[in-house]
Scaffold this motif. Structure first.
Motif, short mmCIF file in Angstrom:
data_model
loop_
_atom_site.label_atom_id
_atom_site.label_comp_id
_atom_site.label_asym_id
_atom_site.label_seq_id
_atom_site.Cartn_x
_atom_site.Cartn_y
_atom_site.Cartn_z
N LYS A 49 0.85 -1.21 0.00
CA LYS A 49 0.00 0.00 0.00
C LYS A 49 0.88 1.26 0.00
O LYS A 49 0.63 2.22 -0.73
CB LYS A 49 -0.90 -0.02 1.24
N LEU A 50 1.92 1.22 0.81
CA LEU A 50 2.84 2.36 0.89
C LEU A 50 3.45 2.62 -0.49
O LEU A 50 3.50 3.76 -0.97
CB LEU A 50 3.93 2.10 1.93
N VAL A 51 3.90 1.54 -1.11
CA VAL A 51 4.52 1.68 -2.42
C VAL A 51 3.50 2.27 -3.41
O VAL A 51 3.80 3.20 -4.16
CB VAL A 51 5.06 0.31 -2.90
N ALA A 52 2.28 1.76 -3.34
CA ALA A 52 1.24 2.25 -4.25
C ALA A 52 0.95 3.74 -3.99
O ALA A 52 0.78 4.51 -4.94
CB ALA A 52 -0.04 1.43 -4.07
N LEU A 53 0.92 4.12 -2.72
CA LEU A 53 0.65 5.53 -2.40
C LEU A 53 1.78 6.44 -2.87
O LEU A 53 1.55 7.58 -3.28
CB LEU A 53 0.45 5.69 -0.89
N ILE A 54 2.98 5.92 -2.81
CA ILE A 54 4.11 6.72 -3.32
C ILE A 54 3.99 6.84 -4.84
O ILE A 54 4.19 7.90 -5.42
CB ILE A 54 5.46 6.08 -2.90
N ARG A 55 3.62 5.71 -5.45
CA ARG A 55 3.47 5.74 -6.93
C ARG A 55 2.38 6.74 -7.34
O ARG A 55 2.57 7.49 -8.30
CB ARG A 55 3.14 4.34 -7.45
N THR A 56 1.23 6.75 -6.60
CA THR A 56 0.18 7.71 -6.99
C THR A 56 0.66 9.14 -6.81
O THR A 56 0.14 10.05 -7.43
CB THR A 56 -1.12 7.58 -6.16
N HIS A 57 1.62 9.32 -5.97
CA HIS A 57 2.19 10.66 -5.82
C HIS A 57 3.41 10.83 -6.75
O HIS A 57 4.28 11.66 -6.48
CB HIS A 57 2.59 10.93 -4.36
N HIS A 58 3.45 10.05 -7.79
CA HIS A 58 4.55 10.12 -8.78
C HIS A 58 5.90 10.02 -8.10
O HIS A 58 6.80 10.84 -8.32
CB HIS A 58 4.44 11.42 -9.60
N ASP A 59 6.02 9.02 -7.28
CA ASP A 59 7.27 8.74 -6.54
C ASP A 59 7.70 9.89 -5.64
O ASP A 59 8.89 10.14 -5.43
CB ASP A 59 8.41 8.35 -7.50
N HIS A 60 6.71 10.60 -5.13
CA HIS A 60 6.98 11.66 -4.15
C HIS A 60 6.46 11.25 -2.78
O HIS A 60 5.51 10.48 -2.67
CB HIS A 60 6.27 12.96 -4.53
N LEU A 61 7.06 11.82 -1.79
CA LEU A 61 6.54 11.63 -0.43
C LEU A 61 5.31 12.51 -0.24
O LEU A 61 5.10 13.49 -0.97
CB LEU A 61 7.61 11.98 0.60
N SER A 62 4.51 12.17 0.77
CA SER A 62 3.41 13.07 1.13
C SER A 62 3.29 13.09 2.65
O SER A 62 2.22 13.15 3.21
CB SER A 62 2.10 12.61 0.49
N THR A 63 4.43 13.00 3.31
CA THR A 63 4.47 12.87 4.76
C THR A 63 4.80 14.20 5.43
O THR A 63 5.40 15.08 4.83
CB THR A 63 5.57 11.85 5.16
N GLY A 64 4.40 14.32 6.69
CA GLY A 64 4.71 15.50 7.49
C GLY A 64 5.81 15.19 8.50
O GLY A 64 6.63 14.28 8.29
#
Ligand code: RAM
Length: 871
Positions: free
Chosen positions: A670-685
């Motif tokens: 899931k983490l990998v997929a979420l990174i992929r949907t963000h075009h290999d970007h992080l979305s973390t704080g």
């Protein structure tokens, strides 16, 4: 697939040369003054030629006649003094000799020394004094205190014990005493006010001391509301000078009613707004002082951390006018400190220097992110040829300055920016073939420097500069690679414990500026309050020092018990629903729910406490908190599966090992997929970011970790680098691609927590057991890097890990210090066994066949990483 080899350094090479002991430290410092610990710790490092040097015994001797005798032990760090009670205000010198595993005995080391402090309040004979003149209640010029006296005998030694309510700067016969700034430092003053100790060189005849006491944290404007008098209304001084004469007699100069006071040339001073200095004020009009018998001495404590000192001095890289016509200087680096300049002008000219981190989109001087801080130093000139000027009791976070009131041309040689921060030994270095990553590492180290000014702050520029606990806990691991933070963070932890609520709750900032007087219950925020458990644990990992765990144990336990007390367990659940900051400043519109984050941290803190109890042999507690952890985890699984669909929603449970094997794969995917949907970007704080890349690496996605690391568009680490940042920004896009500078800080180390991954996973230097007695070397190749060079000065000495790619093969170069062992993991090596070269130096060649392979999840159990400490 990784092979590992244990280098049993005690076995191989024959005896080549003598062993020696050096690098002596007492209480983690070189020749410290003012030790109040009854059992200070001694450490040293071994050196010698050849491989495989291990200590088998040591002996410590002291000038007072005490010796440990020959102690059969391999311990060379953190040995506690066990001799007769140490006398107050006394100088002790000590030496060590060691025996190694080939039967060599070293000669005695060069002597080192330490000076004890005053130990107990009763040894303070001086009286607190305050100004005797009526104070201008608006500007409150820092009072100057003065004492003159005659000496007619030959002097043997003179030792000063000094502190203040406020910040002091002292001179003896016109010369500044010591190199420390912002003394006595910022602590939980009600409980712990530090004093400093100096050796002075007095002269026969007349001697004079003058001490100016600025407002500082004690009574100056501080905090978002820009109010003052947080700890008290008066600037006060406590001064005790002990003089020993050659004829064996002694006397003391003590602050008391015989002193004088007056308003000096500093007309105004506070930490946010800056200072006003009137050079025309030539003579102070002296009056008496008042003694303040009611002021406590019961809170006085010795200083255990390194002082703030002057560090880098930077010349301007550019002098220019902005489109608004303002006169600016650019020092090329965002720093904490101030500007020192050569004044030029006539009597009465007023020069104002304002500080800023950035220019706005149009290239104009920008102070829009300083909140209420004026960051402005003002000087009224006397027109005489004079020395350089600089402020005293303020500091600014800046790269640019605006100069107003200057007559004529500005000359670059007239200005310099002086960086001021805690003088912690540099322990780490990291460079690689990618210049953008090198700049990132540069930015991390500078944000650390700039924010390690006596306490770990969030930022050094705006009207904030608090010891935010969340920021400190996420950055502590990285900080410990870059510099020796052992004493610095141990000191801050003492304040954390001192300011903790009676129920174990915690303020989100330490020292607790707003709630310091409150000895009752306090609340707590997940990820912030957990500094109470995470920071001591981090120090234990880095320095192998159980005394930090011992000292913080009650506080760690207090915090976990506090969370436990917030939980309604009547239905068997252990659900902590606290509100808080969550994954602070995460850029995604979809935020990770705060109660979910709280539950993750509850489990993690309970777990670390259980491990701590184990390390301290408190088996009952260890069992109890392990049980608590299991219950918290069970509740987590009941409540939060499926996990929130954010990156942090996967990262925290994976890093904290809250998931059973059956759910881990799904979470990683899931983490990998979420990174992929963000075009290999992080979305973390703030909370997800530090663990994102470590989790990817742990589960075999190092390639993806590198891709995320190397992104140059926001949100990413390298976007600010591409935008010219010289420090880490508070927000991923604090300056947007069109150049708009928002209201966020450009100097917040939090996202710099990726530095830990650079050392630990890219260079591959990590502790295999706490304190690096056993070292793990496990580099991860990737990201197109051609080489990486890293070193780390662990308590035993220098570790080096360097790798480079050569004709499709990887060359790994490792150095480890005497009295340690290493476990070296590296990509499957088609070439065979490692080769040893030289003293503690090893070269390995690995074929790259396996590098791109994913590590099977079953091979990488969390427990291996966390429990493998050897106790
Ligand atoms: C900000 C601080 C700090 C952060 C808190 C939640 O104001 O700068 O970095 O920890 O808020």
């Amino acid at each position: 697939m990784y092979y590992f080899f244990i280098l049993l350094l005690g076995l191989a090479t024959p005896c080549l040369a003598q062993v020696s002991a050096g690098h002596l430290r007492c209480a983690n410092r070189v020749n410290p003054l003012g030790i109040d610990d009854a059992h200070p710790s001694f450490s040293w490092q071994l050196s010698g030629k050849g491989h495989n040097i291990l200590q088998t015994a040591y002996e410590i001797r002291m000038n007072e006649g005490f010796t440990t005798g020959k102690v059969y032990s391999s311990n060379s760090i953190g040995i506690r003094y066990s001799g007769p009670p140490l006398a107050p205000g006394t100088n002790y010198s000590w030496q060590v000799r060691v025996w190694d595993n080939r039967g060599n005995m070293s000669s005695w080391s060069r002597p080192a020394w330490f000076q004890t402090g005053l130990q107990v309040p009763g040894n303070w004979k001086a009286q607190w004094i305050v100004a005797g003149f009526p104070e201008d209640s608006v500007n409150r010029p820092p009072p100057v205190f003065r004492k003159e006296w005659m000496i007619s005998k030959k002097i043997k030694s003179a030792t000063l014990f000094i502190t203040a309510h406020g910040l002091y700067e002292a001179t003896l016969n016109g010369q500044r005493i010591g190199e420390a700034y912002f003394t006595p430092g910022w602590t939980s003053y009600d409980h712990r006010l530090q004093y400093q100790v100096y050796h002075l060189t007095l002269k026969e005849g007349k001697n004079q001391v003058q001490i100016t006491v600025g407002d500082g944290w004690w009574r100056g404007i501080f905090g978002g509301a820009m109010t003052n008098n947080h700890y008290g209304k008066d600037a006060a001084l406590l001064f005790q000078l002990q003089i020993e004469y050659a004829d064996g007699t002694s006397n003391s100069i003590l602050s008391d009613s015989s002193w004088q006071s007056g308003a000096g040339p500093i007309c105004y001073s506070d930490l946010y707004n800056g200072e006003v200095y009137d050079q025309q004020m030539k003579a102070i009009s002296w009056t008496g002082v008042k003694t303040a018998a009611g002021y406590s001495k019961g809170n006085l404590v010795a200083t255990i951390s390194e002082p703030v000192t002057r560090q880098e001095v930077l010349p301007p890289v550019k002098i220019f006018r902005d489109p608004n016509g303002e006169q600016l200087l650019d020092f090329g680096q965002n720093i904490s400190g101030w500007v020192r300049f050569q004044p030029r002008g006539k009597a009465g000219d007023t020069i104002a220097i304002t500080h800023a981190e950035a220019l706005d989109k149009e290239g104009n001087f920008y102070t829009g992110n300083l909140r209420a801080a004026k960051a402005r130093d003002v000087y009224v000139l006397d027109g005489e040829p004079t020395q350089h000027l600089e402020p005293h009791f303020t500091f600014h976070g800046f790269r640019y300055i605006r100069v107003e009131g200057w007559q004529g041309e500005l000359h670059p040689g007239d200005f310099e920016a002086v960086a001021l921060y805690s003088n912690l030994d540099r322990t780490g270095s990291f460079t690689c073939s990618n210049p953008l990553l090198n700049q990132l590492q540069h930015n991390i180290t500078w944000s650390q420097n700039d924010n390690f000014l006596d306490i770990p702050t969030d930022c050094p520029q705006r009207s904030e500069r608090y010891g935010w606990t969340g920021d400190a806990q996420i950055f502590a691991r990285t900080a410990s690679f870059n510099r020796n933070v052992h004493s610095f963070l141990s000191k801050w932890l003492k304040d954390l414990a001192a300011d903790q609520g009676s129920n174990g709750g915690m303020s989100v900032i330490i020292p607790d500026l707003n709630g310091h007087g409150n000895t009752g219950p306090k609340k707590g925020v997940a990820g912030w309050g957990d500094a109470a458990t995470i920071v001591p644990w981090t120090l234990f990992q880095a320095y192998g020092d159980t005394s930090v765990l011992e000292a913080q144990y009650a506080s760690m336990k207090g915090w976990v018990d506090y969370i436990r007390s917030c939980v309604d367990t009547s239905h068997g659940d252990y659900l902590w629903k606290a509100e808080g900051y969550g994954d602070w400043l995460a850029p995604d519109t979809l935020q990770t729910p705060v109660p979910f984050i709280s539950q993750c941290y509850f489990a993690w803190s309970a777990h670390l406490l259980a491990l701590t109890a184990g390390a301290l042999h408190r088996m009952e507690d260890s069992l109890y908190y392990t049980g608590l952890y299991e219950k918290v985890r069970a509740t987590f699984l009941k409540e939060y599966i499926p996990l929130p669909p954010t990156q942090t929603g996967q990262v925290l449970p994976l890093y904290f090992d809250l998931l059973p094997d059956s759910l881990r794969i799904a979470a990683v995917e899931k983490l990998v997929a979420l990174i992929r949907t963000h075009h290999d970007h992080l979305s973390t704080g703030f909370l997800g970011t530090p663990y994102l890349l470590p989790v990817l690496t742990r589960y075999g996605y190092t390639d993806l970790a590198y891709r995320v690391l190397l992104q140059e568009t926001p949100p990413s680490w390298l976007y600010p680098v591409k935008m010219g940042a010289t420090t880490i920004w508070e927000k991923w896009d604090a300056i947007t691609p069109d150049g708009t500078v928002g209201d966020k800080s450009l100097n917040h180390y939090a996202y710099g927590a990726v530095g830990d991954w650079l050392y630990r996973e890219v260079a591959g230097i990590a502790e295999e057991e706490p304190g690096y007695r056993t070292i793990r070397i496990q580099p991860h190749v990737g990201g197109g890097l051609q080489f990486v060079r890293a070193s780390y000065e662990c308590p035993y000495g220098k570790i080096v890990s360097e790798w480079k790619m050569e004709k499709g093969r990887m060359r790994l170069h490792v150095e480890i210090p005497p009295n340690t062992r290493a476990v070296v993991y590296w990509p499957e090596n088609e070439a065979g066994a490692p080769q040893k070269i030289g003293s503690g130096v090893y070269d390995f060649w690995a074929g790259m066949g396996a590098v791109k392979k994913k590590i099977g999840l079953t091979n990488v159990s969390f427990k291996e990483f966390i429990y493998n400490f050897g106790f």
